[in-house]
Motif scaffolding. Sequence first.
Motif, PDB file in Angstrom:
ATOM      1  N   GLU A   1       0.856  -1.176   0.000  1.00 33.53           N
ATOM      2  CA  GLU A   1       0.000   0.000   0.000  1.00 33.53           C
ATOM      3  C   GLU A   1       0.896   1.231   0.000  1.00 33.53           C
ATOM      4  O   GLU A   1       1.915   1.259   0.686  1.00 33.53           O
ATOM      5  CB  GLU A   1      -0.923   0.032   1.224  1.00 33.53           C
ATOM      6  N   VAL A   2       0.518   2.218  -0.790  1.00 36.26           N
ATOM      7  CA  VAL A   2       1.335   3.434  -0.870  1.00 36.26           C
ATOM      8  C   VAL A   2       0.434   4.653  -0.763  1.00 36.26           C
ATOM      9  O   VAL A   2      -0.568   4.769  -1.470  1.00 36.26           O
ATOM     10  CB  VAL A   2       2.161   3.473  -2.168  1.00 36.26           C
TER      11      VAL A   2
ATOM     12  N   GLY B   1      -7.726   3.204  -3.172  1.00 36.62           N
ATOM     13  CA  GLY B   1      -8.000   1.780  -3.303  1.00 36.62           C
ATOM     14  C   GLY B   1      -7.752   1.225  -4.690  1.00 36.62           C
ATOM     15  O   GLY B   1      -7.802   0.000  -4.884  1.00 36.62           O
ATOM     16  N   LYS B   2      -7.474   2.088  -5.678  1.00 29.97           N
ATOM     17  CA  LYS B   2      -7.133   1.595  -7.013  1.00 29.97           C
ATOM     18  C   LYS B   2      -5.768   0.902  -6.957  1.00 29.97           C
ATOM     19  O   LYS B   2      -4.899   1.242  -6.158  1.00 29.97           O
ATOM     20  CB  LYS B   2      -7.074   2.747  -8.025  1.00 29.97           C
ATOM     21  N   THR B   3      -5.585  -0.076  -7.811  1.00 35.14           N
ATOM     22  CA  THR B   3      -4.334  -0.832  -7.805  1.00 35.14           C
ATOM     23  C   THR B   3      -3.554  -0.609  -9.088  1.00 35.14           C
ATOM     24  O   THR B   3      -4.132  -0.477 -10.176  1.00 35.14           O
ATOM     25  CB  THR B   3      -4.582  -2.343  -7.622  1.00 35.14           C
ATOM     26  N   ALA B   4      -2.255  -0.572  -8.949  1.00 34.65           N
ATOM     27  CA  ALA B   4      -1.347  -0.432 -10.090  1.00 34.65           C
ATOM     28  C   ALA B   4      -0.325  -1.558 -10.043  1.00 34.65           C
ATOM     29  O   ALA B   4       0.327  -1.764  -9.013  1.00 34.65           O
ATOM     30  CB  ALA B   4      -0.644   0.920 -10.058  1.00 34.65           C
TER      31      ALA B   4
ATOM     32  N   LEU C   1       0.665  -2.241  -6.305  1.00 32.26           N
ATOM     33  CA  LEU C   1       0.570  -1.070  -5.436  1.00 32.26           C
ATOM     34  C   LEU C   1      -0.896  -0.673  -5.274  1.00 32.26           C
ATOM     35  O   LEU C   1      -1.573  -0.381  -6.265  1.00 32.26           O
ATOM     36  CB  LEU C   1       1.343   0.101  -6.024  1.00 32.26           C
ATOM     37  N   THR C   2      -1.367  -0.681  -4.046  1.00 36.31           N
ATOM     38  CA  THR C   2      -2.698  -0.152  -3.757  1.00 36.31           C
ATOM     39  C   THR C   2      -2.545   1.300  -3.340  1.00 36.31           C
ATOM     40  O   THR C   2      -1.863   1.605  -2.357  1.00 36.31           O
ATOM     41  CB  THR C   2      -3.382  -0.959  -2.643  1.00 36.31           C
ATOM     42  N   LEU C   3      -3.153   2.200  -4.100  1.00 32.34           N
ATOM     43  CA  LEU C   3      -3.019   3.632  -3.848  1.00 32.34           C
ATOM     44  C   LEU C   3      -3.946   4.064  -2.725  1.00 32.34           C
ATOM     45  O   LEU C   3      -5.121   3.684  -2.693  1.00 32.34           O
ATOM     46  CB  LEU C   3      -3.336   4.430  -5.120  1.00 32.34           C
ATOM     47  N   ARG C   4      -3.411   4.857  -1.809  1.00 37.42           N
ATOM     48  CA  ARG C   4      -4.191   5.385  -0.696  1.00 37.42           C
ATOM     49  C   ARG C   4      -3.971   6.891  -0.593  1.00 37.42           C
ATOM     50  O   ARG C   4      -2.887   7.393  -0.901  1.00 37.42           O
ATOM     51  CB  ARG C   4      -3.786   4.729   0.635  1.00 37.42           C
ATOM     52  N   THR C   5      -5.008   7.595  -0.142  1.00 36.92           N
ATOM     53  CA  THR C   5      -4.866   9.023   0.088  1.00 36.92           C
ATOM     54  C   THR C   5      -4.037   9.255   1.332  1.00 36.92           C
ATOM     55  O   THR C   5      -4.318   8.686   2.387  1.00 36.92           O
ATOM     56  CB  THR C   5      -6.244   9.684   0.254  1.00 36.92           C
TER      57      THR C   5
ATOM     58  N   PRO D   1      -5.544  -5.401 -12.138  1.00 35.93           N
ATOM     59  CA  PRO D   1      -5.116  -4.033 -11.812  1.00 35.93           C
ATOM     60  C   PRO D   1      -5.984  -2.988 -12.515  1.00 35.93           C
ATOM     61  O   PRO D   1      -6.559  -3.234 -13.581  1.00 35.93           O
ATOM     62  CB  PRO D   1      -3.689  -3.990 -12.338  1.00 35.93           C
ATOM     63  N   ASP D   2      -6.028  -1.807 -11.918  1.00 40.56           N
ATOM     64  CA  ASP D   2      -6.654  -0.662 -12.573  1.00 40.56           C
ATOM     65  C   ASP D   2      -5.666   0.037 -13.505  1.00 40.56           C
ATOM     66  O   ASP D   2      -6.075   0.646 -14.499  1.00 40.56           O
ATOM     67  CB  ASP D   2      -7.148   0.332 -11.512  1.00 40.56           C
ATOM     68  N   LEU D   3      -4.385  -0.052 -13.180  1.00 47.09           N
ATOM     69  CA  LEU D   3      -3.304   0.558 -13.955  1.00 47.09           C
ATOM     70  C   LEU D   3      -2.174  -0.450 -14.108  1.00 47.09           C
ATOM     71  O   LEU D   3      -1.930  -1.259 -13.206  1.00 47.09           O
ATOM     72  CB  LEU D   3      -2.737   1.772 -13.235  1.00 47.09           C
ATOM     73  N   VAL D   4      -1.473  -0.398 -15.236  1.00 47.79           N
ATOM     74  CA  VAL D   4      -0.196  -1.101 -15.371  1.00 47.79           C
ATOM     75  C   VAL D   4       0.857  -0.056 -15.709  1.00 47.79           C
ATOM     76  O   VAL D   4       0.678   0.742 -16.640  1.00 47.79           O
ATOM     77  CB  VAL D   4      -0.234  -2.189 -16.459  1.00 47.79           C
TER      78      VAL D   4
END
Length: 378
Positions: A134-135, A146-149, A368-372, A178-181
């Motif tokens: 998580e980042v 919560g989007k994943t890359a 990577l799970t994006l977090r605010t 993933p939502d992003l690569v």
Amino acid sequence: MSLFYLAPFLLCMYAGASALRTLKMPLWGEAAAAVFLLGAAYKNVIFQKIGGGMYFAPDLPPGVLMGGALAFNFLAAALWALMLKDVLHGLWRLGLGRPFPSRAAALWALSVAAVLALWGTWRAENLPRVVKYEVAVAGLPPEFDGKTAVLLSDLHCSPTNARPFIQAVTDRANAQNPDLVLITGDFVDGRADRLKDHLEPLSQLKAPLGVYGCTGNHEYFSDYGRWRPVLKSLGITVLENEGAILASGSGPLVIAGINDPAGAGFGFEKPDLEKALRGAPAGAPVILLSHRPGSAAENARGGAALQLSGHTHGGQMPLLRRLVAKMNGGFVRGWYDVKGMKLVVSPGTSQWNGFPMRLLCPSEISVLTLRTAAEPRR
């Protein structure tokens, strides 16, 4: 004298002085061993001479490339084992009066080097493990929380990292939904006309927010002008000092990419973050793709909230890791906080066929799970 010639010469001379004279072999044995050491030390030069193609990607069969890699890896492991043997020899002479068992110690050192070379090469050729993190990204809009890359780096598609390997990596990446690569350079090692079919599985990458990449130094070594349309045809948006804006209801997210510095030697633009961020909405968080991690502080000052890099291969082995870090601004693998910017340095998804060795440094597909972020950037 070029480093490509001087470094192998010094490596070969040290191994010969430390091991061959100690083993006290017959003359023909010493001659054969010396030829082997010279061949192993200069295998990249020899392969390019006999195979043609590029220095970093000679046109030779995979079996030949792997045989040469094993020999070179043995020599690299022998360097450290023999250095340890010689240090012990010095300490022995200081503390003990008895003669040092030089021949037995040399045999042990070479045996350990052979085991390490076999193990390290096998580990380098394994499929990458999947590791999840998580980042926190300062200013990340709620819609992206919560989007994943999936982060891929240093694929080094080549005769030894051919289509089956690229397909397996693609399948593992897609399995993460993933939502992003994001791909931080060094896609290839070799000419587009020989390798484009091997890289084709990347066209199957699935990510609703897109597949983005940046150039690495090996793209330029491999004639990037010919690779550029191939990568585009695979559905990969390579950001060359450019940014892409991902819109959401509460604000955008910018994915930016800068060129690798090696491009300047081939007629391409130098890395230019300011250009990459032209047109980016003010205050929008920036995820930056930069093949090399060394310019992280400069990129933090330029406005990046998160930098993703590769290039270092994680240092490949413990004793080499410190040197690789020193050559890359102190960064070698994992997570760093650089002037308030998060930096992630991938250990690499594959390995360059010129030195395919990993000891205690496995390859990786990072999720990577994006977090605010809870606090604003400093």
